[in-house]
Design a protein around this motif. Structure first.
Motif, mmCIF file in Angstrom:
data_model
loop_
_atom_site.group_PDB
_atom_site.id
_atom_site.type_symbol
_atom_site.label_atom_id
_atom_site.label_comp_id
_atom_site.label_asym_id
_atom_site.label_seq_id
_atom_site.Cartn_x
_atom_site.Cartn_y
_atom_site.Cartn_z
ATOM 1 N N LEU A 1 -32.178 8.891 10.160
ATOM 2 C CA LEU A 1 -32.679 8.429 11.461
ATOM 3 C C LEU A 1 -34.201 8.345 11.465
ATOM 4 C CD1 LEU A 1 -31.155 7.575 13.993
ATOM 5 C CD2 LEU A 1 -31.648 9.818 14.976
ATOM 6 N N THR B 1 -28.451 3.309 23.680
ATOM 7 C CA THR B 1 -27.553 2.671 22.726
ATOM 8 C C THR B 1 -26.162 2.501 23.325
ATOM 9 O OG1 THR B 1 -28.786 3.775 20.971
ATOM 10 C CG2 THR B 1 -26.650 2.822 20.389
ATOM 11 N N SER C 1 -32.917 3.334 19.862
ATOM 12 C CA SER C 1 -32.939 1.997 20.473
ATOM 13 C C SER C 1 -34.350 1.434 20.329
ATOM 14 C CB SER C 1 -32.531 2.055 21.945
ATOM 15 O OG SER C 1 -33.352 2.953 22.662
ATOM 16 N N TRP D 1 -30.257 -1.557 17.933
ATOM 17 C CA TRP D 1 -29.786 -0.178 18.103
ATOM 18 C C TRP D 1 -29.267 0.336 16.761
ATOM 19 C CZ3 TRP D 1 -28.656 -3.972 21.738
ATOM 20 C CH2 TRP D 1 -29.196 -3.759 23.015
ATOM 21 N N VAL D 2 -29.550 1.583 16.500
ATOM 22 C CA VAL D 2 -29.101 2.236 15.270
ATOM 23 C C VAL D 2 -28.458 3.565 15.645
ATOM 24 C CG1 VAL D 2 -29.794 3.227 13.055
ATOM 25 C CG2 VAL D 2 -30.918 1.152 13.895
ATOM 26 N N ARG D 3 -27.283 3.842 15.079
ATOM 27 C CA ARG D 3 -26.597 5.113 15.335
ATOM 28 C C ARG D 3 -26.155 5.709 13.994
ATOM 29 N NH1 ARG D 3 -22.151 3.616 18.115
ATOM 30 N NH2 ARG D 3 -23.037 3.973 20.176
ATOM 31 N N SER E 1 -23.789 8.907 12.166
ATOM 32 C CA SER E 1 -22.706 9.867 12.378
ATOM 33 C C SER E 1 -22.192 10.319 11.010
ATOM 34 C CB SER E 1 -21.575 9.236 13.208
ATOM 35 O OG SER E 1 -21.044 8.107 12.544
ATOM 36 N N SER F 1 -29.100 8.445 17.766
ATOM 37 C CA SER F 1 -29.314 6.994 17.759
ATOM 38 C C SER F 1 -30.764 6.685 18.114
ATOM 39 C CB SER F 1 -28.373 6.300 18.751
ATOM 40 O OG SER F 1 -28.680 6.705 20.075
ATOM 41 N N GLU G 1 -23.791 5.741 25.971
ATOM 42 C CA GLU G 1 -23.405 7.061 25.488
ATOM 43 C C GLU G 1 -23.465 8.076 26.613
ATOM 44 O OE1 GLU G 1 -26.040 7.859 22.287
ATOM 45 O OE2 GLU G 1 -24.620 7.173 20.796
ATOM 46 N N ARG H 1 -35.662 7.560 20.811
ATOM 47 C CA ARG H 1 -34.602 8.327 20.149
ATOM 48 C C ARG H 1 -33.762 9.033 21.192
ATOM 49 N NH1 ARG H 1 -36.656 10.859 14.509
ATOM 50 N NH2 ARG H 1 -34.482 11.572 14.642
ATOM 51 N N ALA I 1 -25.639 -0.399 12.980
ATOM 52 C CA ALA I 1 -26.745 -1.105 13.626
ATOM 53 C C ALA I 1 -26.237 -2.425 14.183
ATOM 54 C CB ALA I 1 -27.892 -1.338 12.650
#
Length: 548
Positions: A144, A121, A167, A484-486, A488, A165, A548, A160, A499
């Motif tokens: 997630l 990601t 991808s 992509w997904v993150r 936090s 995140s 990252e 993962r 995303a």
């Protein structure tokens, strides 16, 4: 102080190896492959414009006779044998080599990419197209997990990263389809090449009541691949029982241009698949070829074969049989030659026209008004040799049966010295002057022209063509996407979900796809907006993305 002039850059010599490497890279580029494919298509055009010798030698000879000025040059350049010419074969082989050198490295790279995990990601998702942020109340791991399940359900491959995140990517089928198309094109070229090595083709003219056996001596023309055993061809035989032909005879009354247009071409045959087998009846038409053990016989032509009996000056029958006359126009005005080398005391040769529906044109002379045999007549000229002279080739120097060399013959004339031109009706007998003999027009038969072909690679060629169609369809309609997904935590104990995505080429549905994936997050609230405006459609993936 001014700096001095920059020294000239001297490039190292390319050398033989470097030149060969450069030429190989140019040949195996996709650009060159596409150009060669286009060039091959252009090179095939003369094959449909000019008659081809392996399909219809008679039409080729007629074309050469009608265009003596430049037909010889076209023949030397291979325009009557396009698909076996040197220049067509060179383009074909270069295209094959170019595709091999282009597709195989791409296939290896594609297989490696299929086994690799989706890229990590990027740190700044807001820089990517379709970026969206949402805030949910559910814990980050639960969010997630839900998003990962949603991506899997949408047929994405996912990876993962540190429970922070995910991808994902999909659409490799587009690249796979592109490679399948090019590999199928290679298979198609290889299949055509194999067919030319292990296949054969030939043409034969069969008159009603006569038979044909699938052996080389029975063919009028025959072409075989270098790997074909001509002594062990498929042992079938056939007899042409009847040739049924029908033409439109209503167009003239209706005032249309369809008068004389063909409406039916059917050949009724008796076929024996192998010696000892029971014969079977079959009807062959242009769209219904004969198929015997993989050998196919196509009906490609038809015409008339007047039955003639020629007697010499001694009163004995020197020739009796059906003589095919070759049609030269839509109304079947047909030209033919009858050579009678065994007539005594002088050899006889008859040449002229067969007219299915006789019509006397004031400018062109005897002609045909309609292609069917409504009022058939023979308009011929008779030549004879000197007594005891062999003016007709009968041995090693034999010429075409449709050509007559009159240099050693004398044309018969009327008592007033004018050339003798005969107009003979069916059933009539004409007495030749000077006691040369007689010519009888006994009756009329039809003939069929068959194009016999055996191609063992046709199944593979069909499979390759279908695979190419499937491949190009997949490459055109499958979207290549990466998402992509993150997750936090914000300062208030909630979970922030981000995303974004990338697509190869224009993809108007990318933003909706990102929104649909984020909608699967549990306890989703309204989106909090994007950090930047959506980039223009079609934006490509950055070359360098901070990870990252």
């Amino acid at each position: 102080m001014r700096p001095g002039p920059a020294p000239e850059v001297t490039l190292p010599p390319l050398g033989t190896v470097g030149l060969l490497r450069w030429a190989w890279r140019q040949l195996t580029s996709m650009r060159t492959a596409l150009l060669l494919l286009l060039l091959l298509a252009v090179a095939a055009v003369p094959g449909s414009v000019f008659p081809q010798r392996r399909i219809n030698p008679g039409q080729v000879q007629q074309y050469v006779d009608d265009h003596p000025g430049y037909a010889g040059l076209l023949d030397r350049l291979g325009f009557f044998d396009v698909y076996s010419s040197v220049w067509f074969s060179a383009i074909y082989l270069l295209l094959f080599v170019s595709l091999v050198g282009c597709v195989l490295p791409r296939s290896r790279a594609h297989l490696k990419a299929l086994r690799a995990a989706p890229p990590r990601t990027p740190r700044r998702l807001e820089r990517l197209p379709g970026h969206e942020r949402r805030t949910v109340a559910a814990p980050a791991p639960e969010v997630l997990d839900a998003l990962a399940r949603e991506l899997r359900g949408r047929r994405y491959r996912i990876a993962r990263h540190d429970d922070v995140s995910v991808s994902a990517e999909r659409g490799y089928l587009a690249e796979s389809g592109n490679l399948v198309f090019h590999l199928a094109l290679l298979g198609l070229l290889a299949g055509v090449a194999a067919g030319s090595l292990y296949g054969y083709s030939g043409q034969v003219l069969v008159v009603e009541g006569q038979s044909f056996s699938n052996a080389v001596p029975y063919y009028d023309s025959f072409t075989a691949g270098s790997r074909v055993d001509t002594g062990s061809l498929s042992p079938f035989s056939l007899t042409l029982d009847r040739m049924r032909v029908r033409f439109d005879d209503q167009g003239a009354d209706a005032g249309t241009s369809q008068f004389g247009a063909p409406r039916q071409f059917d050949a009724d045959m008796t076929v024996t698949d192998a010696p000892g087998d029971a014969p079977r009846k079959i009807t062959v038409s242009p769209n219904n070829p004969l198929d015997v053990g993989g050998v196919r016989a196509f009906l490609v032509g038809n015409g008339y074969a007047p039955h003639l009996t020629v007697k010499g000056g001694d009163g004995k029958v020197a020739f009796s049989g059906a003589v095919p006359f070759l049609a030269t126009g839509g109304n079947y005005k047909s030209v033919g030659v009858v050579k009678v080398p065994y007539a005594q005391p002088r050899q006889i040769a008859v040449t002229g026209f067969f007219l299915p529906t006789y019509y006397l044109d004031p400018q062109q002379g005897p002609s045909s008004l309609f292609p069917d045999s409504v009022d058939p007549k023979l308009a011929v000229t008779v030549y004879v040799s000197k007594p005891g002279q062999d003016a007709l080739a009968t041995g090693a120097n034999a010429t075409s049966v449709y050509a007559l060399d009159t240099s050693s013959l004398t044309q018969l004339t009327k008592p007033d010295g004018d050339p003798l031109n005969l107009l003979v009706d069916p059933g009539a007998t004409v007495q030749l002057p000077d006691g040369a003999g007689t010519v009888t027009f006994d009756g009329l038969r039809r003939y069929a022209v068959l194009d016999v072909r055996y191609d063992p690679s046709k199944v593979w060629v069909l499979a390759a063509a279908l695979a190419a169609l499937a491949g190009v369809t997949a490459s055109l309609f499958v979207r290549r996407r990466r998402l992509w997904v993150r997750v936090s935590a914000d300062g208030e104990g909630r979970t922030v979900v981000e995303a974004a995505g990338l697509s190869r080429g224009e993809d108007a549905g990318l933003k909706d796809e990102v929104s649909a994936v984020l909608a699967a997050a549990p306890d989703a609230q309204q989106p909090q907006g994007t950090t930047m405006d959506e980039p223009p459609a079609g934006r490509q993936e950055p070359q360098h993305v901070e990870q990252e």
